[in-house]
Design a protein around this motif. Sequence first.
Motif, PDB file in Angstrom:
ATOM      1  N   CYS A  28       0.883  -1.176   0.000  1.00 45.91           N
ATOM      2  CA  CYS A  28       0.000   0.000   0.000  1.00 45.91           C
ATOM      3  C   CYS A  28       0.917   1.222   0.000  1.00 45.91           C
ATOM      4  N   ALA A  29       1.080   1.848  -1.161  1.00 48.12           N
ATOM      5  CA  ALA A  29       2.030   2.951  -1.311  1.00 48.12           C
ATOM      6  C   ALA A  29       1.550   3.856  -2.444  1.00 48.12           C
ATOM      7  N   ASP A  30       2.338   4.899  -2.726  1.00 50.15           N
ATOM      8  CA  ASP A  30       2.024   5.822  -3.826  1.00 50.15           C
ATOM      9  C   ASP A  30       2.518   5.177  -5.121  1.00 50.15           C
ATOM     10  N   PHE A  31       1.579   4.791  -5.976  1.00 57.22           N
ATOM     11  CA  PHE A  31       1.931   4.046  -7.186  1.00 57.22           C
ATOM     12  C   PHE A  31       2.873   4.860  -8.072  1.00 57.22           C
ATOM     13  N   GLY A  32       2.587   6.160  -8.249  1.00 57.28           N
ATOM     14  CA  GLY A  32       3.414   6.977  -9.137  1.00 57.28           C
ATOM     15  C   GLY A  32       4.845   7.116  -8.637  1.00 57.28           C
ATOM     16  N   LEU A  33       4.995   7.322  -7.298  1.00 56.09           N
ATOM     17  CA  LEU A  33       6.334   7.491  -6.752  1.00 56.09           C
ATOM     18  C   LEU A  33       7.126   6.191  -6.811  1.00 56.09           C
ATOM     19  N   VAL A  34       6.468   5.058  -6.485  1.00 56.70           N
ATOM     20  CA  VAL A  34       7.164   3.775  -6.551  1.00 56.70           C
ATOM     21  C   VAL A  34       7.563   3.462  -7.994  1.00 56.70           C
ATOM     22  N   THR A  35       6.689   3.801  -8.940  1.00 57.31           N
ATOM     23  CA  THR A  35       7.035   3.612 -10.357  1.00 57.31           C
ATOM     24  C   THR A  35       8.266   4.448 -10.716  1.00 57.31           C
ATOM     25  N   GLN A  36       8.312   5.714 -10.227  1.00 55.62           N
ATOM     26  CA  GLN A  36       9.461   6.582 -10.505  1.00 55.62           C
ATOM     27  C   GLN A  36      10.732   5.997  -9.885  1.00 55.62           C
ATOM     28  N   LEU A  37      10.612   5.411  -8.673  1.00 53.63           N
ATOM     29  CA  LEU A  37      11.773   4.801  -8.019  1.00 53.63           C
ATOM     30  C   LEU A  37      12.354   3.688  -8.896  1.00 53.63           C
ATOM     31  N   PHE A  38      11.476   2.769  -9.357  1.00 52.08           N
ATOM     32  CA  PHE A  38      11.951   1.681 -10.223  1.00 52.08           C
ATOM     33  C   PHE A  38      12.517   2.238 -11.535  1.00 52.08           C
ATOM     34  N   GLN A  39      11.865   3.269 -12.074  1.00 57.97           N
ATOM     35  CA  GLN A  39      12.314   3.836 -13.351  1.00 57.97           C
ATOM     36  C   GLN A  39      13.725   4.407 -13.218  1.00 57.97           C
ATOM     37  N   ASN A  40      14.001   5.086 -12.102  1.00 56.95           N
ATOM     38  CA  ASN A  40      15.332   5.650 -11.897  1.00 56.95           C
ATOM     39  C   ASN A  40      16.379   4.548 -11.753  1.00 56.95           C
ATOM     40  N   THR A  74      28.944  -5.453  -1.065  1.00 56.58           N
ATOM     41  CA  THR A  74      29.612  -6.755  -1.212  1.00 56.58           C
ATOM     42  C   THR A  74      29.350  -7.384  -2.572  1.00 56.58           C
ATOM     43  N   TYR A  75      28.423  -6.833  -3.330  1.00 59.25           N
ATOM     44  CA  TYR A  75      28.029  -7.443  -4.606  1.00 59.25           C
ATOM     45  C   TYR A  75      29.113  -7.205  -5.658  1.00 59.25           C
ATOM     46  N   GLN A  76      29.484  -8.232  -6.374  1.00 59.42           N
ATOM     47  CA  GLN A  76      30.495  -8.160  -7.424  1.00 59.42           C
ATOM     48  C   GLN A  76      29.836  -8.411  -8.790  1.00 59.42           C
ATOM     49  N   GLY A  77      30.391  -7.807  -9.819  1.00 54.77           N
ATOM     50  CA  GLY A  77      29.903  -8.048 -11.185  1.00 54.77           C
ATOM     51  C   GLY A  77      28.755  -7.151 -11.568  1.00 54.77           C
ATOM     52  N   GLY A  78      28.651  -5.954 -10.970  1.00 53.73           N
ATOM     53  CA  GLY A  78      27.570  -5.048 -11.295  1.00 53.73           C
ATOM     54  C   GLY A  78      27.175  -4.252 -10.061  1.00 53.73           C
ATOM     55  N   ALA A  79      25.937  -3.802 -10.044  1.00 54.03           N
ATOM     56  CA  ALA A  79      25.424  -3.030  -8.904  1.00 54.03           C
ATOM     57  C   ALA A  79      24.174  -3.712  -8.370  1.00 54.03           C
ATOM     58  N   ARG A  80      24.021  -3.712  -7.057  1.00 55.82           N
ATOM     59  CA  ARG A  80      22.830  -4.291  -6.425  1.00 55.82           C
ATOM     60  C   ARG A  80      22.288  -3.286  -5.411  1.00 55.82           C
ATOM     61  N   PHE A  81      21.035  -2.874  -5.616  1.00 56.13           N
ATOM     62  CA  PHE A  81      20.359  -1.967  -4.692  1.00 56.13           C
ATOM     63  C   PHE A  81      19.294  -2.761  -3.921  1.00 56.13           C
ATOM     64  N   ILE A  82      19.169  -2.479  -2.626  1.00 53.51           N
ATOM     65  CA  ILE A  82      18.168  -3.134  -1.771  1.00 53.51           C
ATOM     66  C   ILE A  82      17.211  -2.061  -1.288  1.00 53.51           C
ATOM     67  N   VAL A  83      15.943  -2.202  -1.681  1.00 54.25           N
ATOM     68  CA  VAL A  83      14.900  -1.238  -1.328  1.00 54.25           C
ATOM     69  C   VAL A  83      13.954  -1.898  -0.324  1.00 54.25           C
ATOM     70  N   THR A  84      13.639  -1.195   0.744  1.00 53.29           N
ATOM     71  CA  THR A  84      12.693  -1.707   1.737  1.00 53.29           C
ATOM     72  C   THR A  84      11.495  -0.772   1.795  1.00 53.29           C
ATOM     73  N   LEU A  85      10.297  -1.339   1.567  1.00 58.37           N
ATOM     74  CA  LEU A  85       9.055  -0.566   1.617  1.00 58.37           C
ATOM     75  C   LEU A  85       8.071  -1.280   2.554  1.00 58.37           C
ATOM     76  N   PRO A  86       7.465  -0.568   3.515  1.00 60.89           N
ATOM     77  CA  PRO A  86       6.451  -1.203   4.368  1.00 60.89           C
ATOM     78  C   PRO A  86       5.287  -1.697   3.526  1.00 60.89           C
ATOM     79  N   LEU A  87       4.684  -2.829   3.957  1.00 57.71           N
ATOM     80  CA  LEU A  87       3.531  -3.363   3.225  1.00 57.71           C
ATOM     81  C   LEU A  87       2.320  -2.451   3.358  1.00 57.71           C
ATOM     82  N   SER A  88       2.251  -1.710   4.462  1.00 61.25           N
ATOM     83  CA  SER A  88       1.150  -0.772   4.665  1.00 61.25           C
ATOM     84  C   SER A  88       1.734   0.526   5.211  1.00 61.25           C
ATOM     85  N   PRO A  89       1.100   1.655   4.918  1.00 63.25           N
ATOM     86  CA  PRO A  89       1.655   2.940   5.356  1.00 63.25           C
ATOM     87  C   PRO A  89       1.624   3.081   6.863  1.00 63.25           C
ATOM     88  N   ALA A  90       2.595   3.786   7.423  1.00 58.66           N
ATOM     89  CA  ALA A  90       2.627   4.035   8.863  1.00 58.66           C
ATOM     90  C   ALA A  90       1.481   4.952   9.242  1.00 58.66           C
TER      91      ALA A  90
END
Length: 746
Positions: free
Chosen positions: A630-642, A729-745
């Motif tokens: 449960c999040a802002d669809f447009g902002l999460v889409t922009q996050l993945f797009q970036n 620690t990731y080798q052979g490229g870049a690895r990003f870890i994103v954490t999003l709550p399942l429901s808004p605070a």
Amino acid sequence: MSFPVSPESLLEALYETLPDPVLIINEDRRIVASNAAASEVFGYSAQELLGMGPEQFYASAEDIREVGEAFFPLGKEATRLHRRYDFLRRDGSAIPVELTVNKIRDADGTAVALVVILRDLSATVAAQEERLRAESILNTALDAISESFVVFDEQDRLLLCNDAYRKVYAKSAPALQIGNTFESIVRYGLENGQYPDAGDTPEAREVWLAERLKNHNSPEGPFLQRIGPDHWLQIEERVTADNYYVGVRTDVSALRRAKSESERLGAILEEVAQEVFLLRLRDRKFIYANKAACDNLQYSLEELREMEPGLISDDPESQNLAEKFGPILSGETRILSADTRHKRKDGTTYTLRGRYERLDYDSEPVLLALGDDITERLEIEKALARKEQEFEDLVQNLPDLITRANADTTLTYVNENYARFIGLDVDQMIGRKFIEFIRENDRPLVLAHLADLTPESPMATSEQTMVNPSGEPLWYLWSNLMVFKNGKPVELVSVGRDITEIREAQNKIAKQSRALEVRNDALEQFNGIVSHDLKAPLRQIRLFADMIAEDISAGKTEDLAMFSGYISQRSEAMEQMTSNLLEYSQLAYQQIKPQDFELSQAMSAAWSNLAVNVKEAQAQLISDVDIEVCADFGLVTQLFQNLFANSLKYRQPDSPATIRVSARIVDASASIIVEDEGIGIEAAQSEKIFGVFQRLHADEKLYSGSGIGLALCRRIAESHDGHIVLDPTYQGGARFIVTLPLSPAE
């Protein structure tokens, strides 16, 4: 006049001072409570008895199976058992007991546990066994012909039998040859219809034979056997010291038809604390009443034999009594449970809670009744009801939610306010665990809170969200008091007060504080950028402007076009920087609009927005993400797009780009991993890359961009109370870890 002792104290005194062991068994067949007599008889302390199972008491595994099948699971129809078994003390010695088992039911009638009462029959059984041995020897000595007997040798071959034995087993007589084994003789009888109870199929007869051989090889006591439509034998078998099998058969047909008293049955029934009656249905006359029945009614057995049941009944309307027992008298029902009022000889009355069973033996049906005097129990129940009503009157007008529960959270009381809040009737909640009415995500915290209650600190408060029948979440402050007895929790009293308005005010203040922190942080970054990043192009513009002025003053014009181009480039860079800065600062003040959606939807939208870049990079997205947030669809889409745009931009030269996305749920949050096989990022830059206008590559022709994409990603994640990091620690490229709550605070 008020009762001088509370019902709870009286019940506890009766329980603890009862001379017979009393055990309370739960649905897992484990002891959860015992009285002092249990410890004294079996040699275990009360603490050691807790949690013990039947395998530690029964002398016979068959007895364990029999009782277990009769009562477990607790939902079975059987409600009562009264039988003799052999139990084991702690020191391994055997003790014969009279076992009485009843179900404990809650207010809904659901069986929740068993109460087991055991009476030590050591003295009685010893006397009975001595009498039986003497009787057997005497009967054999006086008249070897009247009793049928048989002897098998140590290899279980027929050694001898008298004529009475051959007459009794007439259908098996041809097989009664010296040297034939016991099993071969019984099989012959099975094939020739000697045993009508053996069943009609080969499978059933094999089961019957296995049980008969077991009783023969390991005799545990006398038992009955039917060898004809109206012909019953009592079988007594013994194994001598020389391994000879000696058996005596006694005709007990008359006993089975209940035409006369049975000394053997009487010896057992006389020791039973319950009232036991045998009534001949043909003439409605008492055949038998045990000592408990005679003592309570104040009549002798001889007097009762001359009386009809109506003479000891205190039912004011005989028609009610006839209707109550009509089904069992007519044969429509075989078993009936009912409460009846009995009148003693002196005119006093009492209530008998009885179980009545119709036993049909050809033309002589009888009624077997077993009952308990529950007069005192009913008085206690009335006193408890009065006390409960007083308690109910006291708390019903309170606005709070009030509950009482066992230590395992099983509800024993709820007030109307709590029931209305849950959306159920009070009766529908009693007997259920209140943990069921708590949101699943909150249950571990509530149980941990209750586990922290101790005899030293029995009371504590906690806040939790609850959802009313309308689906509205409300905040309640619960005050929980655990009552301990001998260091063990026995009852939990809880009071819940609605603090939604207070909590909403607190949340509003906290939210405003968080928003202010975000804005202040954005303002600080804005000030830093204005003071540093924006000054750089301004200084360059000023420098080139001064150079143009100097050349004009000197009459030089050949470099003016070049200086003017530099000014134009710096102006465009400054304009782009200003636009990006505006986009970044607006996000700090943006109110997110949460909605439920699958993460895969946002990723698909982001990938589609980059269609041109994807085609140019010959890129492939590998994803198997199916988590709802449960999040802002447009902002999460922009996050993945970036993130996707970064992976496409910083791919390996002349190689198709491959981006992998995976996700899992961790502590009520979605942990999303986005990784690629590009040129990678040094671990030392893992935090710097999330700064505004932070570019790791100075060559804008090779890697264009403003250096604000990852900063926007972090701002989007933090606006949802999440975060984003680079895995160094990731080798052979870049690895990003994103954490999003399942429901808004909240």
